[in-house]
Write an enzyme that holds these catalytic residues in place. Structure first.
Site, short mmCIF file in Angstrom:
data_model
loop_
_atom_site.label_atom_id
_atom_site.label_comp_id
_atom_site.label_asym_id
_atom_site.label_seq_id
_atom_site.Cartn_x
_atom_site.Cartn_y
_atom_site.Cartn_z
N ASP A 98 0.86 -1.18 0.00
CA ASP A 98 0.00 0.00 0.00
C ASP A 98 0.90 1.24 0.00
OD1 ASP A 98 -3.10 0.78 1.81
OD2 ASP A 98 -2.27 1.51 -0.08
N ASP A 99 0.31 2.41 -0.27
CA ASP A 99 1.15 3.61 -0.31
C ASP A 99 1.52 4.04 1.10
OD1 ASP A 99 -1.56 5.97 -1.11
OD2 ASP A 99 -1.46 4.28 0.27
N ASP A 102 -1.91 4.94 7.99
CA ASP A 102 -2.15 6.13 8.82
C ASP A 102 -2.64 5.66 10.19
OD1 ASP A 102 -3.51 9.42 8.15
OD2 ASP A 102 -3.21 8.42 10.07
#
Ligand code: PRP
Ligand code: GUN
Ligand code: MG
Length: 169
Positions: A98-99, A102
């Site tokens: 995934d980028d 958070d």
């Protein structure tokens, strides 16, 4: 349920920087492979996954399609729109990309599907760090990472006009 996140600063990432950081992630992952396949978490994981797949010579690539209801309030419910074949072996020998992580709610949801997979992101915030196995760059919890696919070139205001506006305040 994670509290509503407030972002006080921006961390803009250019295409060049994203490519560099995703290749750095591939360098880290190259020692851990070989992987049976790669699962990209849509949509933010698609571009980093393409770069990592090329560097690791991985050609079996699938996606897990996720949608978080609340765009602004992080930590909301994650809906899985499409699963992946990798779930069959609990993700063993699969790489999830995934980028960023958070609050970690997306990573948590996807990990439930593939607990044995290696979970890698390019960027990580403190709250989500424990949910991922490999990441490259940490940014503070109150920083919004602005990816190149979310940016456009706009005219900036000349400094003298910014100063004139400040004086009128
Ligand atoms: O750790 P979390 O709080 O879950 O945040 C991380 C997730 O949020 C972003 O995706 P988003 O849900 O914005 O959707 P997108 O990838 O389709 O843009 C990002 O690509 C991660 O997948
Ligand atoms: N683009 C972007 N998406 C996010 N989703 C959760 N946190 C972030 C962030 O910092 N940047
Ligand atoms: Mg995403």
């Amino acid at each position: 349920m994670a509290a509503k996140s407030t972002y006080t600063k921006m961390f803009p990432v250019s295409w060049t920087e994203l490519h560099r950081d995703a290749k750095a992630l591939a360098w880290r992952l190259a020692d851990l492979g070989p992987f049976k396949g790669l699962v990209a978490i849509t949509r933010g994981g698609l571009v980093p996954a393409a770069i990592v797949a090329r560097e690791l010579n991985v050609r079996l690539i699938d996606t897990v399609c996720c949608s978080t209801y609340e765009k602004t309030r992080r930590g909301g419910k994650v809906e899985v729109l499409k699963g992946t074949q990798a779930e069959q072996d609990s993700g063993e020998d699969w790489l999830i990309v995934d980028d960023l992580v958070d609050t970690g709610v997306t990573a948590e949801r996807v990990r439930e599907m593939m607990p044995k997979a290696h979970f890698a992101t390019v960027y990580a915030k403190p709250a989500g760090k424990p949910m991922v196995d490999t990441f490259i760059t940490e940014v503070s919890q109150d920083t919004w990472i602005l990816f190149p696919w979310d940016q456009e070139a706009v005219m900036s205001t000349p400094i003298v006009e910014l100063k004139a506006t400040d004086r009128r305040r």
